[in-house]
Design a protein around this motif. Sequence first.
Motif, PDB file in Angstrom:
ATOM      1  N   GLN A  68       0.865  -1.449  -0.146  1.00  0.00           N
ATOM      2  CA  GLN A  68      -0.329   0.316   0.105  1.00  0.00           C
ATOM      3  C   GLN A  68       0.814   1.188   0.324  1.00  0.00           C
ATOM      4  OE1 GLN A  68      -2.434   0.441   2.954  1.00  0.00           O
ATOM      5  NE2 GLN A  68      -4.063   1.535   2.457  1.00  0.00           N
ATOM      6  N   LYS A  69       0.574   2.716  -0.421  1.00  0.00           N
ATOM      7  CA  LYS A  69       1.449   3.679  -1.056  1.00  0.00           C
ATOM      8  C   LYS A  69       0.844   4.132   0.690  1.00  0.00           C
ATOM      9  CE  LYS A  69       1.496   7.832  -3.974  1.00  0.00           C
ATOM     10  NZ  LYS A  69       1.744   8.312  -2.665  1.00  0.00           N
ATOM     11  N   SER A  70       2.313   4.792   1.392  1.00  0.00           N
ATOM     12  CA  SER A  70       2.374   5.887   2.186  1.00  0.00           C
ATOM     13  C   SER A  70       1.792   6.949   2.032  1.00  0.00           C
ATOM     14  CB  SER A  70       3.925   5.910   2.782  1.00  0.00           C
ATOM     15  OG  SER A  70       3.818   6.175   3.598  1.00  0.00           O
ATOM     16  N   TRP A  71       0.629   7.320   3.688  1.00  0.00           N
ATOM     17  CA  TRP A  71       0.537   8.045   3.582  1.00  0.00           C
ATOM     18  C   TRP A  71       1.594   9.565   3.344  1.00  0.00           C
ATOM     19  CZ3 TRP A  71       2.453  10.633   7.439  1.00  0.00           C
ATOM     20  CH2 TRP A  71       2.836   9.764   8.305  1.00  0.00           C
ATOM     21  N   ALA A  72       2.690   9.488   3.667  1.00  0.00           N
ATOM     22  CA  ALA A  72       4.251  10.390   3.153  1.00  0.00           C
ATOM     23  C   ALA A  72       3.983  10.885   2.475  1.00  0.00           C
ATOM     24  CB  ALA A  72       4.788   9.529   4.471  1.00  0.00           C
ATOM     25  N   ASP A 124      -3.273  19.618  23.796  1.00  0.00           N
ATOM     26  CA  ASP A 124      -3.648  18.985  22.287  1.00  0.00           C
ATOM     27  C   ASP A 124      -2.199  19.832  21.392  1.00  0.00           C
ATOM     28  OD1 ASP A 124      -5.837  17.803  22.356  1.00  0.00           O
ATOM     29  OD2 ASP A 124      -6.626  19.681  22.587  1.00  0.00           O
ATOM     30  N   GLY A 125      -1.559  19.102  20.849  1.00  0.00           N
ATOM     31  CA  GLY A 125      -0.446  20.023  19.794  1.00  0.00           C
ATOM     32  C   GLY A 125      -0.914  20.747  18.705  1.00  0.00           C
ATOM     33  N   CYS A 126      -0.103  21.649  18.613  1.00  0.00           N
ATOM     34  CA  CYS A 126      -0.589  22.882  17.249  1.00  0.00           C
ATOM     35  C   CYS A 126      -1.101  22.312  15.901  1.00  0.00           C
ATOM     36  CB  CYS A 126       0.382  24.234  17.556  1.00  0.00           C
ATOM     37  SG  CYS A 126      -0.549  25.093  19.125  1.00  0.00           S
ATOM     38  N   PHE A 127      -0.149  21.547  15.732  1.00  0.00           N
ATOM     39  CA  PHE A 127      -0.118  21.371  14.412  1.00  0.00           C
ATOM     40  C   PHE A 127      -1.409  19.809  14.248  1.00  0.00           C
ATOM     41  CE2 PHE A 127       0.821  17.845  11.142  1.00  0.00           C
ATOM     42  CZ  PHE A 127       0.642  18.379  10.498  1.00  0.00           C
ATOM     43  N   TRP A 128      -1.278  18.318  15.131  1.00  0.00           N
ATOM     44  CA  TRP A 128      -2.424  17.488  14.745  1.00  0.00           C
ATOM     45  C   TRP A 128      -3.396  17.912  15.417  1.00  0.00           C
ATOM     46  CZ3 TRP A 128      -0.403  13.928  12.452  1.00  0.00           C
ATOM     47  CH2 TRP A 128       0.497  13.935  12.496  1.00  0.00           C
ATOM     48  N   HIS A 129      -4.314  19.694  16.236  1.00  0.00           N
ATOM     49  CA  HIS A 129      -4.811  19.242  16.578  1.00  0.00           C
ATOM     50  C   HIS A 129      -5.842  21.155  15.874  1.00  0.00           C
ATOM     51  CE1 HIS A 129      -5.815  16.263  19.235  1.00  0.00           C
ATOM     52  NE2 HIS A 129      -4.532  16.226  18.880  1.00  0.00           N
ATOM     53  N   TYR A 134      -1.100  26.624  13.586  1.00  0.00           N
ATOM     54  CA  TYR A 134      -1.781  25.823  12.793  1.00  0.00           C
ATOM     55  C   TYR A 134      -0.841  25.793  11.675  1.00  0.00           C
ATOM     56  CZ  TYR A 134      -3.670  22.181   9.440  1.00  0.00           C
ATOM     57  OH  TYR A 134      -3.358  20.784   8.633  1.00  0.00           O
ATOM     58  N   VAL A 135      -0.321  25.590  10.900  1.00  0.00           N
ATOM     59  CA  VAL A 135       0.192  25.724   9.327  1.00  0.00           C
ATOM     60  C   VAL A 135      -0.252  24.973   8.703  1.00  0.00           C
ATOM     61  CG1 VAL A 135       2.085  26.451   7.940  1.00  0.00           C
ATOM     62  CG2 VAL A 135       1.737  27.304  10.336  1.00  0.00           C
ATOM     63  N   PRO A 136      -0.705  25.223   7.360  1.00  0.00           N
ATOM     64  CA  PRO A 136      -1.193  23.460   6.562  1.00  0.00           C
ATOM     65  C   PRO A 136       0.119  22.604   5.937  1.00  0.00           C
ATOM     66  CG  PRO A 136      -2.785  25.364   6.240  1.00  0.00           C
ATOM     67  CD  PRO A 136      -1.484  26.187   7.024  1.00  0.00           C
ATOM     68  N   SER A 137       0.003  22.230   5.599  1.00  0.00           N
ATOM     69  CA  SER A 137       1.077  21.051   4.688  1.00  0.00           C
ATOM     70  C   SER A 137       1.341  22.018   3.698  1.00  0.00           C
ATOM     71  CB  SER A 137       0.663  20.396   4.534  1.00  0.00           C
ATOM     72  OG  SER A 137       1.565  19.447   4.429  1.00  0.00           O
ATOM     73  N   LYS A 138       2.597  22.036   3.241  1.00  0.00           N
ATOM     74  CA  LYS A 138       2.616  22.437   1.719  1.00  0.00           C
ATOM     75  C   LYS A 138       2.674  20.934   1.200  1.00  0.00           C
ATOM     76  CE  LYS A 138       5.450  25.986   2.754  1.00  0.00           C
ATOM     77  NZ  LYS A 138       5.067  26.585   4.323  1.00  0.00           N
ATOM     78  N   THR A 139       2.653  19.748   1.230  1.00  0.00           N
ATOM     79  CA  THR A 139       2.709  18.689   0.665  1.00  0.00           C
ATOM     80  C   THR A 139       1.266  17.620   0.611  1.00  0.00           C
ATOM     81  OG1 THR A 139       4.652  17.663   2.233  1.00  0.00           O
ATOM     82  CG2 THR A 139       5.226  18.819  -0.019  1.00  0.00           C
ATOM     83  N   ASN A 140       1.882  17.252   0.116  1.00  0.00           N
ATOM     84  CA  ASN A 140       0.465  16.406  -0.018  1.00  0.00           C
ATOM     85  C   ASN A 140      -0.770  16.837   1.043  1.00  0.00           C
ATOM     86  OD1 ASN A 140      -1.253  13.689   0.696  1.00  0.00           O
ATOM     87  ND2 ASN A 140       0.447  12.262   2.030  1.00  0.00           N
ATOM     88  N   TRP A 187      -3.152  15.469   4.584  1.00  0.00           N
ATOM     89  CA  TRP A 187      -3.123  16.154   6.084  1.00  0.00           C
ATOM     90  C   TRP A 187      -4.919  17.358   6.366  1.00  0.00           C
ATOM     91  CZ3 TRP A 187      -0.862  14.419   9.530  1.00  0.00           C
ATOM     92  CH2 TRP A 187       0.917  13.578   9.384  1.00  0.00           C
ATOM     93  N   ASP A 188      -5.352  18.161   5.131  1.00  0.00           N
ATOM     94  CA  ASP A 188      -6.216  18.993   5.750  1.00  0.00           C
ATOM     95  C   ASP A 188      -7.389  17.952   6.497  1.00  0.00           C
ATOM     96  OD1 ASP A 188      -5.046  21.323   4.668  1.00  0.00           O
ATOM     97  OD2 ASP A 188      -6.200  21.057   3.330  1.00  0.00           O
TER      98      ASP A 188
END
Length: 146
Positions: free
Chosen positions: A3-7, A69-74, A80-86, A90-91
């Motif tokens: 299976q293809k990784s989510w990363a 709660d962690g700032c990215f995960w929650h 929170y800064v949205p991921s630039k990749t994938n 992540w959204d």
Amino acid sequence: MRQKSWASSSHARAVMKGNKSKNTIPEIRIRQVLHANGLRYRVNLRPLPNLRRTADIVFTRQRIAVFVDGCFWHGCPQHYVPSKTNRHYWDAKISRNIDRDRATSATLSNAGWTVLRFWSHEDPVDVTRKIITVVQSLSSCIEGGG
């Protein structure tokens, strides 16, 4: 077939796998201050046995569940800064986490628990003051029978 990784890359996958889900530095700092103030609590416990959610700090007698709660995960509105990749992955992931956090808080509240949520960027001493205030308030209700 594998299976293809989510990363988005093997480096991204290694970084994400290295992130801790419990005993994070903000949690440990808060626990240290609570302990130094004489409070005793349980760590990484399910407040409700049938609910597959683990609170970071739990005061069982007072029925208080604390989440750090962690700032990215929650999805912290401040950091929170949205991921630039994938981005699509992540959204959706962060949105599901936010929805799950809200549902968890509602479920626990409906079961008679006090839910306290803090961001990992908050000052541990300020967080601890708030927790102590709630613990003392609920302890006096328990002791006073009300």
